[in-house]
Design an enzyme around this catalytic site. Structure first.
Site, mmCIF file in Angstrom:
data_model
loop_
_atom_site.group_PDB
_atom_site.id
_atom_site.type_symbol
_atom_site.label_atom_id
_atom_site.label_comp_id
_atom_site.label_asym_id
_atom_site.label_seq_id
_atom_site.Cartn_x
_atom_site.Cartn_y
_atom_site.Cartn_z
ATOM 1 N N GLU A 101 -1.855 -5.999 13.125
ATOM 2 C CA GLU A 101 -0.779 -6.818 13.690
ATOM 3 C C GLU A 101 -1.245 -7.560 14.935
ATOM 4 O OE1 GLU A 101 3.598 -5.746 13.408
ATOM 5 O OE2 GLU A 101 3.156 -5.229 15.497
ATOM 6 N N ASP B 186 5.216 -4.045 3.769
ATOM 7 C CA ASP B 186 5.187 -2.592 3.935
ATOM 8 C C ASP B 186 6.046 -1.938 2.863
ATOM 9 O OD1 ASP B 186 3.542 -2.796 6.080
ATOM 10 O OD2 ASP B 186 4.931 -1.966 7.549
ATOM 11 N N ILE B 187 5.547 -0.849 2.312
ATOM 12 C CA ILE B 187 6.233 -0.201 1.201
ATOM 13 C C ILE B 187 7.441 0.620 1.650
ATOM 14 C CG2 ILE B 187 4.825 1.898 1.244
ATOM 15 C CD1 ILE B 187 6.171 -0.017 -1.849
ATOM 16 N N PHE C 64 0.848 -1.187 0.000
ATOM 17 C CA PHE C 64 0.000 0.000 0.000
ATOM 18 C C PHE C 64 0.885 1.238 0.000
ATOM 19 C CE2 PHE C 64 -3.180 -3.001 0.788
ATOM 20 C CZ PHE C 64 -4.430 -2.393 0.659
ATOM 21 N N ALA C 65 0.663 2.119 -0.974
ATOM 22 C CA ALA C 65 1.393 3.377 -1.087
ATOM 23 C C ALA C 65 0.363 4.495 -1.195
ATOM 24 C CB ALA C 65 2.312 3.362 -2.302
ATOM 25 N N GLY D 2 12.001 -6.485 17.332
ATOM 26 C CA GLY D 2 12.063 -5.923 18.671
ATOM 27 C C GLY D 2 11.730 -6.889 19.781
ATOM 28 N N TYR D 3 11.211 -8.075 19.418
ATOM 29 C CA TYR D 3 10.701 -8.962 20.466
ATOM 30 C C TYR D 3 11.136 -10.418 20.308
ATOM 31 C CZ TYR D 3 7.813 -4.858 21.133
ATOM 32 O OH TYR D 3 7.401 -3.575 21.332
#
Length: 363
Positions: free
Chosen positions: A310, A218-219, A128-129, A242-243
């Protein structure tokens, strides 16, 4: 008398057989849309697999999908002999449900690509952009042509509110761009949640007929290293950078019981990113649609999951285990220092000013 009974029995058998054949014909021809809804690439050879633990629905899979798990390859391929004694010892390479956990050094790219190239799958990449995010298209597409499933058939489905901002990028053989127009949004959260809605609609109307695998990405990221066929499976999820070293009680799951994405502190396997995920077309359709529908239920109850889709993705994958888990190599970020266990960064999120690129200033 015996002769009369035999004729009646014969006639009854003929009628029963005719009716059965008629039902079978309708089931496999008149009902073909039902099969198409469940399964690609096959459309008429399904078997019951079990029950979805979240929805309670019966899960069906095509027998012909075994073609997409076929481990055959051509003869005469040269590659290093695998070892049963050596390998990565600094990381775990298998989940507790016995699915591969993929890191650099746990597969041979020559072998895995050869296996999947023989299947010749069609791969869809949905990005998506919207708004100012069109500025990231050129780098994403050009780097994808250099590193993402090179020599495979790939279609980039670009969902945008400004088609004129889609740059001309030279595509390799069998690779193309398809532009899908979507409305603009006033909040970045609406862009995120809208991805699930518009992806569900477009898979149903178009992509289902054009792809065997589908990735959501993700763009605002670029490919930096080989991203190959080792990423393909029925459902592949990526460990959030991060996790991936933290305990489950520190995962940013949705902890409010009012949300359909709720996960209690004592449950959880991993925390997966929604910036890269993929799988069989129909398995991805089911997951994307689930995230959309659950977010709609939340909206009706005046709640929004803490990390939008998410959060719903993690709820789904907790009870419907991915068949392959990809390490954080498959989505790092230019913000963060690269630790020793990340041998390569295959795709990385770009540093950006969220206040400047997001429609509501990043809030």
């Amino acid at each position: 008398m015996l002769h009369h009974i035999s004729i009646n029995q014969l006639l009854g058998t003929f009628i029963l057989l005719s009716v059965s054949l008629g039902v079978i014909y309708f089931f496999f021809n008149g009902g073909e849309t039902m099969y198409e809804r469940f399964c690609q690439p096959c459309q008429d050879n399904m078997e019951l697999e079990g029950t979805d633990l979240l929805t309670g629905e019966q899960v069906k899979e095509c027998n012909d999908n075994k073609l997409w798990r076929d481990l055959t390859m051509q003869q005469g391929l040269n590659y290093d002999q695998p070892s049963v004694m050596k390998g990565r010892t600094d990381v775990n390479s298998v989940t507790n449900w016995n699915a591969p956990l993929v890191w650099e050094g746990t597969f041979d790219p020559v072998v895995i690509d050869a296996i999947y190239k023989k299947m010749d799958p069609r791969v869809a990449v949905v990005v998506f952009a919207v708004g100012k995010y069109t500025r990231f298209l050129k780098a994403f597409l050009e780097s994808g042509e250099k590193f993402f499933l090179v020599d495979f058939r790939v279609t980039y489905y670009i969902f945008t509110d400004n088609e004129t901002d889609v740059p001309p990028v030279k595509m390799g053989a069998g690779r193309r761009i398809s532009v899908v127009t979507v409305p603009s949004a006033n909040r970045w959260q609406d862009v995120v949640l809208g991805r699930m809605k518009w992806a569900t609609i477009t898979i149903d109307k178009q992509i289902r007929n054009e792809a065997d695998y589908l990735f959501m990405m993700d763009i605002d990221s670029v490919f930096r290293y080989r991203f190959g066929a080792e990423s393909l499976s029925q459902l592949s999820a990526v460990l959030h950078r991060g996790y991936y070293k933290t305990t489950r009680n520190h995962f940013p799951y949705e902890r409010r019981r009012e949300s359909t994405a709720y996960i209690p502190y004592e449950e959880g396997d991993y925390y997966y990113t929604a910036a890269v995920w993929g799988g069989y077309l129909e398995d991805m359709y089911k997951l994307v649609k689930y995230c959309y529908e659950q977010s709609q239920v939340d909206a009706e109850n005046h709640i929004e999951a803490v990390w939008q889709e998410e959060s719903h993705l993690n709820k789904y994958l907790l009870y419907n285990k991915p068949t392959k888990v990809l390490s954080s190599e498959y989505l790092w970020a230019d913000y963060d220092q690269i630790p020793a266990d990340i041998k390569v960064v295959r795709i990385s999120q770009l540093v950006k000013n969220y206040a400047e690129v997001r429609p509501n200033g990043g809030h």
